[in-house]
Motif scaffolding. Structure first.
Motif, PDB file in Angstrom:
ATOM      1  N   VAL A 114     -11.291  -0.788  11.601  1.00  0.00           N
ATOM      2  CA  VAL A 114     -10.140  -0.811  10.696  1.00  0.00           C
ATOM      3  C   VAL A 114     -10.635  -0.912   9.248  1.00  0.00           C
ATOM      4  O   VAL A 114     -11.588  -1.638   8.962  1.00  0.00           O
ATOM      5  CB  VAL A 114      -9.209  -1.995  11.040  1.00  0.00           C
ATOM      6  N   HIS A 115     -10.001  -0.141   8.375  1.00  0.00           N
ATOM      7  CA  HIS A 115     -10.398  -0.114   6.963  1.00  0.00           C
ATOM      8  C   HIS A 115      -9.183  -0.396   6.092  1.00  0.00           C
ATOM      9  O   HIS A 115      -8.139   0.229   6.264  1.00  0.00           O
ATOM     10  CB  HIS A 115     -10.961   1.262   6.600  1.00  0.00           C
ATOM     11  N   LYS A 116      -9.342  -1.316   5.143  1.00  0.00           N
ATOM     12  CA  LYS A 116      -8.251  -1.593   4.205  1.00  0.00           C
ATOM     13  C   LYS A 116      -8.098  -0.438   3.235  1.00  0.00           C
ATOM     14  O   LYS A 116      -9.080   0.202   2.859  1.00  0.00           O
ATOM     15  CB  LYS A 116      -8.590  -2.850   3.392  1.00  0.00           C
ATOM     16  N   ILE A 117      -6.861  -0.185   2.838  1.00  0.00           N
ATOM     17  CA  ILE A 117      -6.632   0.818   1.799  1.00  0.00           C
ATOM     18  C   ILE A 117      -5.957   0.129   0.610  1.00  0.00           C
ATOM     19  O   ILE A 117      -5.238  -0.860   0.791  1.00  0.00           O
ATOM     20  CB  ILE A 117      -5.761   1.999   2.311  1.00  0.00           C
ATOM     21  N   PRO A 118      -6.216   0.630  -0.596  1.00  0.00           N
ATOM     22  CA  PRO A 118      -5.605  -0.010  -1.767  1.00  0.00           C
ATOM     23  C   PRO A 118      -4.092   0.220  -1.820  1.00  0.00           C
ATOM     24  O   PRO A 118      -3.585   1.191  -1.261  1.00  0.00           O
ATOM     25  CB  PRO A 118      -6.298   0.672  -2.953  1.00  0.00           C
ATOM     26  N   ASP A 119      -3.395  -0.692  -2.504  1.00  0.00           N
ATOM     27  CA  ASP A 119      -1.928  -0.593  -2.620  1.00  0.00           C
ATOM     28  C   ASP A 119      -1.501   0.727  -3.255  1.00  0.00           C
ATOM     29  O   ASP A 119      -0.416   1.230  -2.975  1.00  0.00           O
ATOM     30  CB  ASP A 119      -1.388  -1.747  -3.487  1.00  0.00           C
ATOM     31  N   SER A 120      -2.363   1.261  -4.105  1.00  0.00           N
ATOM     32  CA  SER A 120      -2.001   2.490  -4.829  1.00  0.00           C
ATOM     33  C   SER A 120      -2.037   3.735  -3.940  1.00  0.00           C
ATOM     34  O   SER A 120      -1.526   4.780  -4.326  1.00  0.00           O
ATOM     35  CB  SER A 120      -2.973   2.690  -5.995  1.00  0.00           C
ATOM     36  N   LEU A 121      -2.654   3.633  -2.773  1.00  0.00           N
ATOM     37  CA  LEU A 121      -2.785   4.815  -1.913  1.00  0.00           C
ATOM     38  C   LEU A 121      -1.628   4.881  -0.911  1.00  0.00           C
ATOM     39  O   LEU A 121      -1.503   4.032  -0.036  1.00  0.00           O
ATOM     40  CB  LEU A 121      -4.132   4.764  -1.168  1.00  0.00           C
ATOM     41  N   PRO A 122      -0.769   5.915  -1.015  1.00  0.00           N
ATOM     42  CA  PRO A 122       0.358   6.027  -0.075  1.00  0.00           C
ATOM     43  C   PRO A 122      -0.144   6.178   1.367  1.00  0.00           C
ATOM     44  O   PRO A 122      -1.176   6.815   1.603  1.00  0.00           O
ATOM     45  CB  PRO A 122       1.078   7.299  -0.530  1.00  0.00           C
ATOM     46  N   LEU A 123       0.588   5.596   2.302  1.00  0.00           N
ATOM     47  CA  LEU A 123       0.176   5.642   3.719  1.00  0.00           C
ATOM     48  C   LEU A 123       0.063   7.076   4.231  1.00  0.00           C
ATOM     49  O   LEU A 123      -0.796   7.384   5.064  1.00  0.00           O
ATOM     50  CB  LEU A 123       1.170   4.843   4.572  1.00  0.00           C
ATOM     51  N   LYS A 124       0.931   7.939   3.739  1.00  0.00           N
ATOM     52  CA  LYS A 124       0.882   9.335   4.203  1.00  0.00           C
ATOM     53  C   LYS A 124      -0.460   9.971   3.839  1.00  0.00           C
ATOM     54  O   LYS A 124      -1.083  10.652   4.652  1.00  0.00           O
ATOM     55  CB  LYS A 124       2.042  10.111   3.575  1.00  0.00           C
ATOM     56  N   GLU A 125      -0.909   9.743   2.606  1.00  0.00           N
ATOM     57  CA  GLU A 125      -2.209  10.286   2.191  1.00  0.00           C
ATOM     58  C   GLU A 125      -3.359   9.609   2.929  1.00  0.00           C
ATOM     59  O   GLU A 125      -4.389  10.232   3.226  1.00  0.00           O
ATOM     60  CB  GLU A 125      -2.384  10.126   0.675  1.00  0.00           C
TER      61      GLU A 125
END
Ligand SMILES: [Zn+2]
Ligand SMILES: [Zn+2]
Length: 336
Positions: free
Chosen positions: A126-137
């Motif tokens: 599992v990898h965290k994604i930043p708040d600025s990155l939309p889930l769709k992308e």
């Protein structure tokens, strides 16, 4: 839970499927989006993916979502975290894992079946994604990480000429990534004429249609001395043969597209010998997920241009049976 389940060759339906088991090391993720991959198409047609297929199984492995629950050994995630998941799990104890070739792991398994409401992969996947990155992308993380591995193998040097065979969703990602690689010429070979404009907008310097152009003559006419690198992104025997044919002297060719085991490539060894070709294949995405997330977060890629359609689980069943948007770019399935 609701899932798009493959029940046999050519048999797929939206149905109820048991949730994957939670362990002390698992992260339970409510899936938001999951991309449709060429390997899903392959599995639907009764062929293998990265590993052999065991029915029944939900399709999909290119997932983004939100953490809902964590096992008691999980250290780095909590409910509410926005994440992407890597489907490929490695044992860390076999010969190949111990020599650093984790993607060659003898005990590897797929831990993400993403056309489903929930997945429970181990924390390490599992990898965290930043708040600025939309889930769709963020659902593009897995295919992008595979492209990064392929491009690492292609090993483009600044100023070289690169050819991409096929401008599907993978070819388009490769093109956008290569635009950042400082290749001098990027040739796109693609039979769908409507993709010419898109190719040029994404950074191609020469678009060739293999149905009507004499590829090698057109390359020469464009003043290109040598095709130094070729990335094959289709997987047909014919397109792989084209890749080997247009490759120049001392070129490296990466056969990235997933081939048909029934249709082996015809290799003219004498022609390859004269050019001293390096021919490589590329398998999965060893250690490239974090780089993929960093790239997506940086805004370096035009993700709108990569995604051809967002659809529901019901719609993707139809898409598997009669591909349409799949041919135009990346199909993203909205799960949640
Ligand atoms: Zn994939
Ligand atoms: Zn292993």
């Amino acid at each position: 839970m609701k899932a798009v389940v493959l029940e046999g060759k050519g048999q797929v339906e939206v149905t109820d499927f048991p949730q994957p088991p939670m362990t002390d090391d698992s992260v339970k993720i409510r899936v938001a989006y999951c991309g449709l991959c060429g390997t899903d198409m392959h599995k639907f047609q009764g062929k293998g993916g990265s590993r052999p297929v065991k029915y029944p199984v939900p399709l999909g492995h290119e997932v983004s979502g939100v953490v809902e629950e964590v096992g008691k050994n999980v250290k780095n995630f909590k409910p509410g975290d926005r994440v992407a998941a890597n489907p490929n799990w490695y044992c860390k104890t076999c010969h190949f894992c111990k020599i650093g070739l984790t993607h060659m792991c003898s005990n590897s398994k797929g831990v993400v079946k993403g056309f489903a409401e929930y997945i429970c992969p181990p924390e390490e996947n599992v990898h965290k994604i930043p708040d600025s990155l939309p889930l769709k992308e963020a659902a593009l993380t897995e295919p992008l990480s595979c492209c990064l591995h392929g491009l690492d193998l292609l090993d483009v040097k600044i100023g070289q000429t690169v050819a991409i065979i096929g401008l599907g969703s993978i070819g388009a990602m490769m093109l956008q990534l290569l635009k950042h690689s400082a290749a001098s010429n990027i040739i796109v070979v693609e039979p769908i004429e409507e993709k010419r404009e898109m190719a040029m907008k994404m950074g191609a310097t020469l678009f060739l249609n293999p149905m009507k152009d004499d590829l090698k003559a057109e390359i020469e006419k464009a003043g290109i001395e040598n095709v130094d690198r070729v990335m094959e992104c289709v997987g047909f025997d014919t397109t792989m043969e084209t890749a080997l044919d247009i490759a120049g002297k001392c070129a490296t060719v990466v056969l990235f597209g997933l081939g048909d085991p029934e249709k082996p490539v015809h290799l003219n060894q004498y022609a390859a010998f004269q050019k001293e070709l390096t021919i490589k294949t590329s398998f999965t995405n060893p250690n490239t997920s974090e780089r993929a997330i960093a790239l997506l977060s940086s805004g370096a890629l035009d993700t709108d241009a990569l995604i051809s359609k967002e659809m529901s689980m019901e719609e993707v069943v139809e898409e598997l049976k009669a591909p349409n948007y799949f041919k135009k770019g990346k199909v993203i399935v909205k799960i949640d």
